[in-house]
Design an enzyme around this catalytic site. Structure first.
Site, PDB file in Angstrom:
ATOM      1  CG  ASP A 179      15.558  40.958  59.165  1.00 47.52           C
ATOM      2  OD1 ASP A 179      15.650  42.088  58.630  1.00 47.52           O
ATOM      3  OD2 ASP A 179      16.211  40.642  60.182  1.00 47.52           O
ATOM      4  CD  GLU A 197      17.996  46.038  61.952  1.00 49.91           C
ATOM      5  OE1 GLU A 197      18.488  46.907  62.681  1.00 49.91           O
ATOM      6  OE2 GLU A 197      16.978  45.384  62.279  1.00 49.91           O
TER       7      GLU A 197
HETATM    8 ZN   LIG Z   1      14.027  47.553  62.338  1.00 52.06          ZN
END
Ligand SMILES: [Zn+2]
Length: 392
Positions: A82, A144
């Site tokens: 992401d 994340e």
């Molecule tokens: Zn990163």
């Protein structure tokens, strides 16, 4: 088979052209499945076994565990799929189109951190016809940048298992062996409103908050007196009072007040113990002011992380890069991979200075050295190593 997997820059171009923003703001949040599918396809073509792991409770999001070889031990090369959201209007070229300019590759995620995948695949493809003594695992995670739900799902599932892990976050290829943790928490005080002329008509949440703030400041002093770590430029744990909202009018007893704060614990400090401490310290204030106090995390938090200096992977990375391992100020998925039992470092191409901002780029001259270093790590931990040592 390998000719079906495109070359490095083509792969990067496709990854950048496949948006996968993750955000705690629902209107910005997207899935990452199309990125995961691309990586799975390329790695499948190279002979990896691929497992796509959906993230429970997060539709359209998944992790990928791609494994070459089998057996215990081995090396994980890990990245998140992401990106953060971007302000497209501030970019010189489209964030979703890989653009080469001034010996740099521009695009959202070039350094943080889609760029790591083609580089890791480039290193890995040199081993597809080599018998491995321990597996090579390419791990791609979800979310994340927002909830860490991808990393958490791996911990919950207890996989992948390997001996060593390198997370390719942008560190200019300096090995990182520790970072602070990060917590964002709230304290909501509910009292009772009433006419300001007679305090007995209500329970003032702002009065109670004044005592809560004093307790938090006392607790911060206590933490900073008891915990220090010279590897960090801010060498103590921090507790930042971030924002406060309460009340509505000067002539009303304040009925409700909420505080949000952030804590950055040092390695060795446990997030749940900090939450317990704070809750214990503010609990007596409920009775003193006749209010109720609700302490809660705004997100599950990122634990702090430290891998010892004298471990094999740290020493190997220091030797290969010529840089001593350092500490960084940002949080990563490292504590989650460490919780799975892997000796973990953070080390990848690109600079954190270019991450999370317009015109993010990866310098072209970082690509080749990174492929070479990853190749040497694979050789060391998946080929040269003996099977029994790798499972230790
Ligand atoms: Zn990163």
């Amino acid at each position: 088979m390998s000719q079906q997997t495109p070359h490095l820059l083509q792969m990067l171009g496709q990854l950048i052209a496949t948006p996968s923003v993750s955000s705690t703001t629902p209107e910005h949040d997207m899935g990452n499945l199309s990125v995961i599918t691309l990586l799975a396809e390329w790695l499948n073509n190279l002979g990896f076994q691929t497992e796509i792991m959906p993230i429970p409770g997060y539709p359209g999001k998944a992790n990928l565990i791609a494994t070459l070889g089998k057996g215990p031990g081995g090396l994980v090369l890990s990245g998140h799929t992401d990106t953060v959201p971007c302000n497209e209007e501030l970019w010189k070229s489209s964030p979703f189109s890989l653009t080469e300019r001034d010996n740099r590759l521009y695009g959202l995620g070039t350094c943080d951190m889609k760029g790591f995948f083609p580089i890791a695949i480039e290193a890995a493809r040199q081993f597809i016809n080599t018998p491995l003594t321990a597996p090579l695992i390419i791990l791609a995670t979800a979310d994340e940048e927002s909830s860490m739900s991808g990393a958490q799902a791996l911990v919950d599932a207890g996989k992948p298992k390997a001996r060593y892990a390198v997370i390719g976050e942008p560190t200019d290829m300096t090995p990182i062996r520790m970072h602070k943790g990060m917590m964002m928490e709230s304290i909501r005080i509910t009292g009772r409103s009433g006419h300001s002329s007679d305090p007995s008509l209500g329970a003032n949440a702002l009065d109670a908050m004044h005592s809560v703030l004093s307790e938090l400041v006392k607790y911060r002093n206590h933490l900073q007196k008891n915990y220090q770590h010279s590897s960090f430029s801010v060498n103590v744990p921090t507790l930042n009072l971030g924002c406060i909202h309460g009340g509505d009018n000067p002539n009303r007893i304040c009925g409700q007040c909420e505080l949000e704060y952030d804590v950055r614990p040092l390695p060795g400090m446990d997030l749940s113990l900090i939450r317990e401490d704070i809750s214990k310290r503010v609990r007596p204030i409920e009775d003193m002011f006749g209010v109720s106090i609700d302490c809660r995390p705004l997100f599950p938090g990122i634990p702090s992380f430290e891998t010892a200096q004298n471990t094999s992977l740290v020493k190997m990375a220091e030797q290969l890069t010529g840089h001593s391992a350092e500490a960084v100020a940002f949080g990563t998925e490292a504590p989650f991979l460490q919780a799975l039992g892997m000796e973990t470092i953070v080390m990848g191409p690109g600079s954190i200075n270019q991450a999370h901002q317009p015109d993010e780029f990866l310098a072209l001259d970082q690509i080749k050295p990174t492929v070479e270093i990853l190749t040497k790590l694979i050789q060391r931990y998946c080929v040269d190593i003996q099977g029994d040592a790798s499972s230790a």
